[in-house]
Design an enzyme around this catalytic site. Structure first.
Site, mmCIF file in Angstrom:
data_model
loop_
_atom_site.group_PDB
_atom_site.id
_atom_site.type_symbol
_atom_site.label_atom_id
_atom_site.label_comp_id
_atom_site.label_asym_id
_atom_site.label_seq_id
_atom_site.Cartn_x
_atom_site.Cartn_y
_atom_site.Cartn_z
ATOM 1 N N GLU A 136 46.365 11.836 95.198
ATOM 2 C CA GLU A 136 45.347 13.153 95.250
ATOM 3 C C GLU A 136 45.476 13.727 94.899
ATOM 4 O O GLU A 136 43.909 14.460 94.632
ATOM 5 C CB GLU A 136 46.509 12.861 96.633
ATOM 6 C CG GLU A 136 45.910 12.002 98.116
ATOM 7 C CD GLU A 136 46.827 10.972 98.356
ATOM 8 O OE1 GLU A 136 47.994 11.012 97.305
ATOM 9 O OE2 GLU A 136 46.270 9.812 98.767
ATOM 10 N N HIS A 172 51.897 11.373 109.346
ATOM 11 C CA HIS A 172 50.631 10.512 108.818
ATOM 12 C C HIS A 172 50.041 11.218 110.349
ATOM 13 O O HIS A 172 48.228 10.753 110.595
ATOM 14 C CB HIS A 172 50.941 8.936 109.450
ATOM 15 C CG HIS A 172 50.870 8.368 108.096
ATOM 16 N ND1 HIS A 172 51.583 8.463 107.229
ATOM 17 C CD2 HIS A 172 50.667 7.232 106.988
ATOM 18 C CE1 HIS A 172 52.042 8.058 106.023
ATOM 19 N NE2 HIS A 172 51.314 6.908 106.479
#
Lengths: 372, 362
Positions: free
Chosen positions: B98, B167
């Site tokens: 990312e 998450h």
């Protein structure tokens, strides 16, 4: 690698790309490097006089790196780098005035006084910024190459370009750098990562901050990227080795990695007492100073492998002219106007400022950047 | 830097700006939006895909890059079929990297392209926080107006369903703190399409927060092109008892709560903020003047949250109109738990909202 003095002139002719360049080009390099040296000297003075604030990283000693690599590029090849960025900005063509005024925090600075020493941006010269967070510019270097490639490959316009991303040896320890190398290799991006390896990550010597420190090219090689070491203290040598690499990356649209060995004469930043290295070490490097070496080459007779295109008087006159240019930049920066608080504090936050974006105020458009 | 521009959407105009060669397009926001009622029922994920595909057809500078967006057809099938239409040069699979690919997109945007960067989850964007918050958000400012960053970052935000602590991030509270960001959080497929199209046109970095739990939600989405302006809340329900403020998935919990309250004769104004930066406080204060009570429902943690910001601005701008202290309904102030019952208790839900409104009415 072999130094020039071990080769005969006949071997050098044609073998070294820089030998094929006209004398004026090499004289320009000398001027470029001396401008950086002089500029940084005056920058340190201004900093000590508290006319420049914040963090300020001096490039003295490393001039051959910026000049040799930038002169290997086309003017519209994008470059991006870290915070030790004054030298690259000047080498790319930013005026000493715009660079100095930025550090003085003035509206006439390259970022209107909003960036400072670590954020030299120059759109007309394709300089996509000095960046303050170590390693943060490395994905940007990949992105510039991606976009340049996308432009001709997908949109069918523009020429093949190479982007150059500079980073210090300290930045190779950052994750962003490794992610960027992986993306560059995987996507086939024409970006050259130039490690300006001055041997120190701030005050931590390279063998203390990175593993396998004598073999940095292995970093690039492990991502299947062509990786070379370059003696970055000799500007002709930088050009000789870097220019063919640029040509190859442009042609093949592939990345490259360069461990460019250099040295900074000053501390990491202006606040560095340099207790981690000896004066002897610094003096040892100064003896092979890149500017003195090039001046000597240009003054040397052709029979000695020199160019015989510069006299002592010429060199003196060039230095005087540069000193005047830098002195002028200081005067300019001192007398330039501060950014207008009303117009500038809240501007340049959004290109398309929308109402109710902040609880404090609306975001206006500021003055057009003086470089645009 | 590329100087290529794309056609302006019908009825729109081009605005020049020194940081963007060729300027940027602004849609005709005065044009009435198409009806929300109709028979073209599609999923939220399809509405998002439609927005991206329409913009990619109009503008060759737009590309989509992210994990599994191409050959896998999207980890959540948002980009299903797009590789086939646009090819591998514009629908690009990235490694799990990312920080790297967010930064790649930022520089591509500076160069003049219009990247859409997909985060499989905004939870994973945290490793790219430096790129998002330093480079995307501040590039225009620190370059003194030379370079902006016309980019969209999009992906799932919020608890997905027993995904545990790492998450289930709601990043809006963190990211909205940073000036230079624009943040859109749609609550339904219709808004998803219209807001995402606006995000792609917008010349500033837009953080577009979707919800895994809503991607399968179905509603009428007009086939035609439409753009929903940023900073304009939608009045979902009307009432004069209390003002309910929310955005994203909890708007749907508020609708349920409103129905339960209506059965007891309590009618609420429900405002779906749609974007939180900009934040349409004008609409909030207008509603407050009618109801004099306010409950803010926000699926992120309470401390320094968007709900905190709304309440602060309500106090600053509407103090005299308050009959009761404002009430926040956030997730509980703990890491997201895994167990089904704990997670259900942790999230805002209709029962908590009903209780909050009831308290506000006391």
């Amino acid at each position: 690698m072999a130094s020039a003095s071990t080769q005969s002139p006949s071997t050098r002719a044609g073998a070294r790309p820089s030998d094929a360049l006209p004398a004026e080009t090499l004289l320009k390099w000398l001027r470029d490097m001396q401008l950086i040296r002089e500029f940084e000297t005056r920058t340190m003075q201004a900093y000590q006089q508290a006319k420049i604030g914040g963090f300020c990283h001096i490039y003295s000693g490393q001039e051959a790196s910026a000049v040799g690599t930038i002169r290997s590029l086309n003017p519209d090849d994008p470059i991006v780098l870290a915070y030790r960025d004054h030298g690259h900005a000047l080498a790319r063509g930013m005026s000493a005035r715009a660079c100095m005024a930025e550090m003085f925090g003035k509206a006439a600075g390259c970022a209107k006084g909003k960036g400072g020493s670590m954020h030299m941006f120059d759109k007309p010269h394709w300089l996509f910024g000095g960046h303050g967070i170590v390693g943060a510019q490395t994905p940007l270097g990949a992105g510039l190459a991606f976009a340049a490639r996308y432009e001709w490959e997908v949109m069918g316009t523009g020429a093949k370009k190479v982007s150059v991303c500079y980073l210090g040896d300290g930045a190779i320890d950052q994750g962003a750098f490794h992610e960027a190398l992986n993306l560059a290799s995987l996507f086939g991006l024409p970006v050259i990562y130039v490690i300006e390896n001055n041997g120190y990550s701030m005050g931590t010597a390279i063998h203390r901050h990175t593993a396998n420190s004598k073999n940095l090219v292995s970093r690039g090689q492990s991502y299947a990227i062509k990786s070379v070491e370059i003696d970055g203290f000799d500007v002709r040598n930088v050009y000789d080795q870097f220019k063919p690499l640029v040509d190859e990356c442009r042609d093949l649209q592939r990345p490259a990695f360069v461990d460019l060995k250099t040295y900074r004469y000053m501390g990491h930043s202006m606040s560095d007492p340099q207790k981690y290295r000896t004066k002897d070490e610094v003096d040892g490097w100064k003896e092979k100073d890149s500017i003195a070496a090039l001046a000597s080459h240009l003054m040397g007779s052709e029979s000695d492998g020199g160019r015989a295109c510069l006299s002592e008087d010429d060199w003196k006159a060039m230095r005087a002219e540069i000193a005047e240019e830098v002195r002028d930049s200081i005067e300019f920066a001192e007398s330039a106007a501060d950014p207008d608080v009303e117009a500038e504090l809240y501007s340049d936050v959004y290109i398309n400022p929308l109402p109710q974006s902040s609880p404090i105020a609306d975001y206006p458009h500021g003055a057009k950047n003086p470089l645009l | 830097m590329t100087t290529i521009t794309a056609p302006v959407p019908s009825g729109g105009r081009r605005v020049e700006h020194p940081a963007l060669p060729g300027g940027f397009a602004v849609p005709d926001f005065d044009r009435p939006l198409p009806s929300r009622e109709g028979e073209r029922i599609i999923q939220f994920r399809e509405a998002l895909r439609e927005a991206m595909s329409e913009e990619m057809r109009r503008d060759e500078r737009v590309f989509l890059l992210g994990e599994e967006v191409a050959e896998y057809n999207g980890a959540y099938k948002v980009s299903q079929g797009m590789l086939e239409e646009f090819g591998a040069k514009r629908i690009i699979d990235s490694p799990i990297s990312e920080n790297g690919f967010a930064g790649l997109g930022i520089a591509a945007a500076m160069y003049g392209l219009r990247p859409i960067i997909e985060f499989m989850s905004w939870s994973f964007s945290l490793v790219a926080a430096d790129q998002l918050l330093n480079n995307a958000a501040k590039m225009l400012y620190m370059s003194g107006g030379q370079w902006g960053c016309p980019i969209v970052f999009r992906g799932n935000d919020g608890a997905g369903g027993q995904l545990g602590s790492t998450h289930s991030w709601c990043v809006e509270g963190l990211f909205a703190n940073v000036p230079g960001t624009k943040i859109a959080i749609p609550s339904n497929p219709y808004d998803g399409k219209g807001l995402l199209k606006t995000a792609i046109l917008d010349p500033d970095p837009v953080f577009f927060l979707e919800s895994e739990r809503m991607l399968g939600d179905k509603a009428h989405v007009p086939e035609e092109e439409y753009y929903i302006p940023f900073g304009k809340a939608r009045l979902v329900r009307e009432g004069d008892a209390c003002t309910l403020i929310s955005f994203g998935r909890p708007v749907n919990f508020c609708v349920e709560a409103c129905e339960q309250l209506a059965a007891k004769g309590i009618e609420c104004d429900l405002l779906d903020m749609r974007t939180i930066r900009p934040l349409d406080m004008d609409s909030v204060i207008t509603s407050l003047k009618k109801t004099n009570r306010i409950v803010v429902v926000d699926q992120s943690w309470p401390f320094a949250s968007i709900a905190s910001e709304v309440v602060t601005q309500v106090v600053e701008k509407g103090f005299d109109w308050l009959d009761q202290a404002p009430i926040r309904v956030n997730t509980d102030d703990v890491p997201t738990p895994y167990a089904k019952n704990l997670e259900a208790e942790y999230l805002p839900n209709p029962a908590k909202i009903v209780a909050a409104v009831t308290r506000a009415m006391a």
